[in-house]
Design an enzyme around this catalytic site. Structure first.
Site, PDB file in Angstrom:
ATOM      1  N   TRP A  95       0.837  -1.233   0.057  1.00  0.00           N
ATOM      2  CA  TRP A  95      -0.117  -0.013  -0.182  1.00  0.00           C
ATOM      3  C   TRP A  95       0.778   1.176   0.030  1.00  0.00           C
ATOM      4  O   TRP A  95       0.589   2.165  -0.859  1.00  0.00           O
ATOM      5  CB  TRP A  95      -0.997   0.122   1.253  1.00  0.00           C
ATOM      6  CG  TRP A  95      -1.879  -1.167   1.172  1.00  0.00           C
ATOM      7  CD1 TRP A  95      -2.114  -2.112   2.090  1.00  0.00           C
ATOM      8  CD2 TRP A  95      -2.851  -1.544   0.209  1.00  0.00           C
ATOM      9  NE1 TRP A  95      -2.895  -3.100   1.750  1.00  0.00           N
ATOM     10  CE2 TRP A  95      -3.555  -2.522   0.474  1.00  0.00           C
ATOM     11  CE3 TRP A  95      -3.307  -0.847  -1.082  1.00  0.00           C
ATOM     12  CZ2 TRP A  95      -4.600  -3.179  -0.339  1.00  0.00           C
ATOM     13  CZ3 TRP A  95      -4.262  -1.436  -1.709  1.00  0.00           C
ATOM     14  CH2 TRP A  95      -4.933  -2.539  -1.359  1.00  0.00           C
ATOM     15  N   ASP A 120      -1.529   6.742   6.371  1.00  0.00           N
ATOM     16  CA  ASP A 120      -2.653   5.678   5.998  1.00  0.00           C
ATOM     17  C   ASP A 120      -2.846   4.911   7.284  1.00  0.00           C
ATOM     18  O   ASP A 120      -1.966   4.199   7.640  1.00  0.00           O
ATOM     19  CB  ASP A 120      -2.116   4.992   4.799  1.00  0.00           C
ATOM     20  CG  ASP A 120      -3.006   3.936   4.348  1.00  0.00           C
ATOM     21  OD1 ASP A 120      -4.145   3.790   5.012  1.00  0.00           O
ATOM     22  OD2 ASP A 120      -2.861   3.166   3.424  1.00  0.00           O
ATOM     23  N   LYS A 162     -11.937  -1.736   7.209  1.00  0.00           N
ATOM     24  CA  LYS A 162     -11.158  -2.651   8.143  1.00  0.00           C
ATOM     25  C   LYS A 162     -11.477  -2.622   9.607  1.00  0.00           C
ATOM     26  O   LYS A 162     -11.756  -3.627   9.927  1.00  0.00           O
ATOM     27  CB  LYS A 162      -9.532  -2.347   8.195  1.00  0.00           C
ATOM     28  CG  LYS A 162      -8.974  -2.178   6.512  1.00  0.00           C
ATOM     29  CD  LYS A 162      -9.308  -3.141   5.787  1.00  0.00           C
ATOM     30  CE  LYS A 162      -8.631  -3.118   4.507  1.00  0.00           C
ATOM     31  NZ  LYS A 162      -7.496  -2.458   3.994  1.00  0.00           N
TER      32      LYS A 162
END
Ligand SMILES: *Cc1c(COP(=O)(O)O)cnc(C)c1O
Length: 361
Positions: A102, A172, A196
């Protein structure tokens, strides 16, 4: 069929009590004769929901007043472009720490809009650690430094917030948001895809210090400009109404049932300890990450034998422990143990692993 223990990395398990409230309110939200899914986002009823969601998030995360909270769409992946478009505006350069796929995607996207630089990477060891960082490594003229706080795929996490001097820190936090207290004032911007730990997919949360707004690049699409969303209270266009409502229920659960983020963190530490302690003792299963970098949310582990891994995943699924297959770049297994996973899930999983180990010794 009863409910399973769902170890999915995302979308992932939600608190049962939240799902029950959502089910009860599905056909008729508090006497208004419609579902939250059906109502106008400009209605008074919905306005109360989105305002309450924001105020709960501010309260639970202790977000300072000089930060804007934005409810957007497009996932964390859209933030990989939105961050540079809005923040790479002074010297057109930014520093990235690459600790997983990511973070790497975020870096690659930023490199399309300015001088993005990798200051450190853990790719040499399949991202199984967090590189040592020091303020001297960062360019004091960078517009921001970007990190990924919790590496969902590789199971590593920062346990300290890096010191970036006066350069705004962007993180993030998709897979660790709401898992433990976080000092928001140390960051210029935080973002997370909700699926999540915060609620269902479809919602992206951005928390941004207000002095960083208002200087987006000219090429920035209107929908990618934070200022537009900040000026319109996340209602420039239709927001992800139902996901925001679900996040509100999750926040009420954290505040009222759990008792806030300190207590949430404590529960998460207990849960992770059940699994990691077993992995340390086991002769069959091994964690892929050393203790000092281990994530509380995502724990990858392997037997060292691909066939045995596959057998374990299959038998675990049949026993009601689902989504344990690891990411293809790591192999083996991964147990994601987000906020809504009860400790019983870990205790029963570990017991199942013990028995599997005996049968396959
Ligand atoms: C899941 C995830 C993403 C991607 O999120 P999308 O909402 O699917 O774009 C980005 N970063 C991290 C850390 C993630 O866990």
């Amino acid at each position: 069929m009863g409910r399973v223990y769902n170890f999915s990395a995302g979308p992932s398990v939600l608190p049962e009590s939240v799902l029950k409230i959502a089910a009860e309110e599905m056909m008729d939200y508090r006497g208004c004769g419609q579902s939250v899914m059906e109502m106008s986002h400009r209605s008074k009823v919905y306005d109360d929901i989105i305002k309450e969601a924001e105020s709960l998030l501010r309260e639970v995360m202790n977000i300072p007043d000089n930060y804007k909270v934005l409810f957007l769409q497009g996932g964390a992946s859209s933030q990989f472009a939105m961050v540079p478009m809005n923040l790479m505006n002074r010297n057109k350069k930014a520093d990235y720490v690459v600790t997983g796929q990511w973070a790497k995607k975020a870096y690659k996207e930023a490199a399309r809009y300015g001088a993005a630089r990798v200051v450190a990477s853990s790719e040499d060891k399949t991202f199984n650690y967090i590189p040592k960082l020091d303020v001297s490594m960062f360019d004091p003229d960078a517009d921001y430094v970007h990190i990924c706080m919790n590496n969902t795929i590789y199971g590593t996490a920062y346990h300290e917030i890096p010191d970036t001097g006066n350069v705004p820190l962007v993180a993030d936090i998709s897979s660790c948001a709401l898992s433990e207290p976080l000092d928001v004032s140390r960051f210029g911007l935080l973002y997370a895809g909700a699926q999540k730990n915060m609620g269902p997919a479809g919602l992206t949360v951005v928390i941004v210090r207000d002095d960083l707004l208002g200087n987006a690049m000219d090429l920035t699409p209107t929908m990618f400009n934070y200022q537009i969303h900040a000026d319109n209270g996340s209602m420039f266009n239709t927001p992800p109404c139902y996901s925001i409502y679900m996040m509100k229920l999750v926040l009420e659960w954290i505040k009222n049932d759990i008792g806030g983020l300190e207590k949430m963190a404590k529960a998460n530490r207990h849960k992770a300890k059940v699994l990691y302690d077993f992995l340390n003792d086991s002769n069959l299963f091994n964690p892929t990450v050393a203790k000092e970098y281990q994530s509380l949310m995502n724990a990858p582990f392997v037997t060292g034998n691909k066939d045995l891994d596959a057998k374990f995943i299959k038998e675990a699924e049949a026993a009601g422990f689902v989504n344990l297959k690891g990411h293809r770049s790591v192999g083996g297994m991964r147990a994601s143990m987000y906020n809504a996973m009860p400790i019983e899930g870990l205790i029963e999983l570990v017991w199942f692993m013990c028995q599997f180990e005996e049968r396959n010794a």
